[in-house]
Design an enzyme around this catalytic site. Sequence first.
Site, PDB file in Angstrom:
ATOM      1  N   SER A 111      69.532  21.048  93.700  1.00  0.00           N
ATOM      2  CA  SER A 111      70.619  20.158  94.099  1.00  0.00           C
ATOM      3  C   SER A 111      70.731  18.966  93.156  1.00  0.00           C
ATOM      4  CB  SER A 111      70.391  19.680  95.534  1.00  0.00           C
ATOM      5  OG  SER A 111      71.358  18.739  95.912  1.00  0.00           O
ATOM      6  N   ARG A 115      74.230  18.044  91.129  1.00  0.00           N
ATOM      7  CA  ARG A 115      74.900  16.748  91.273  1.00  0.00           C
ATOM      8  C   ARG A 115      75.252  16.131  89.922  1.00  0.00           C
ATOM      9  NH1 ARG A 115      72.510  14.328  96.775  1.00  0.00           N
ATOM     10  NH2 ARG A 115      71.919  16.331  97.677  1.00  0.00           N
ATOM     11  N   ALA A 124      75.135  35.480  89.682  1.00  0.00           N
ATOM     12  CA  ALA A 124      74.072  36.451  89.952  1.00  0.00           C
ATOM     13  C   ALA A 124      72.782  35.764  90.379  1.00  0.00           C
ATOM     14  CB  ALA A 124      73.844  37.305  88.711  1.00  0.00           C
ATOM     15  N   ARG A 126      70.800  37.149  93.055  1.00  0.00           N
ATOM     16  CA  ARG A 126      69.938  38.118  93.734  1.00  0.00           C
ATOM     17  C   ARG A 126      68.986  38.740  92.718  1.00  0.00           C
ATOM     18  NH1 ARG A 126      73.369  42.039  94.769  1.00  0.00           N
ATOM     19  NH2 ARG A 126      72.550  43.330  93.097  1.00  0.00           N
ATOM     20  N   GLU A 138      72.241  31.665  84.188  1.00  0.00           N
ATOM     21  CA  GLU A 138      73.601  31.565  83.645  1.00  0.00           C
ATOM     22  C   GLU A 138      74.048  30.120  83.825  1.00  0.00           C
ATOM     23  OE1 GLU A 138      74.670  34.032  86.668  1.00  0.00           O
ATOM     24  OE2 GLU A 138      74.156  35.906  85.686  1.00  0.00           O
TER      25      GLU A 138
END
EC number: 3.5.4.13
Length: 193
Positions: A111, A115, A124, A126, A138
């Site tokens: 997080s 921010r 992606a 998973r 990515e």
Amino acid sequence: MRLCDRDIEAWLDEGRLSINPRPPVERINGATVDVRLGNKFRTFRGHTAAFIDLSGPKDEVSAALDRVMSDEIVLDEGEAFYLHPGELALAVTLESVTLPADLVGWLDGRSSLARLGLMVHVTAHRIDPGWSGCIVLEFYNSGKLPLALRPGMLIGALSFEPLSGPAVRPYNRREDAKYRNQQGAVASRIDKD
């Protein structure tokens, strides 16, 4: 139901789940394991291609990808990779992860980085049952300022979810597994679909 910290440690101790190098207990949180940024990156080169026809003939797609993707960039210790606003880059986790056939993993960005405009995974997140290798990140900078990314920095967190049973076709046994055992920032292999 996702594994809690106690269960993550137990799966690591039993060898059912492998994270190498093994994270210290301080990086195993309530339901996640912190992962760090590795030193391998890949970017889009300056190019004049108007587009890439993703559904075109495989050899043309492959040639187009070769023209627009950089060679792998490997940073030395202490070096920074600068991701400018509006840029996409591939990177890799420092940790290599191996999942059994009855466990799926999920990668979430931090997080604190989001921010600042940094997306750690564009879509992606998973990690398939049977996966083994480093996880390609990515990166996209949606912020207003360039971001200096350094190998070893905390970049995201993994969580793990047991399946109802072992997958019949785990990633490491699939013939069409395009990114099996990847250790670097492997470019898109959409031409192998």
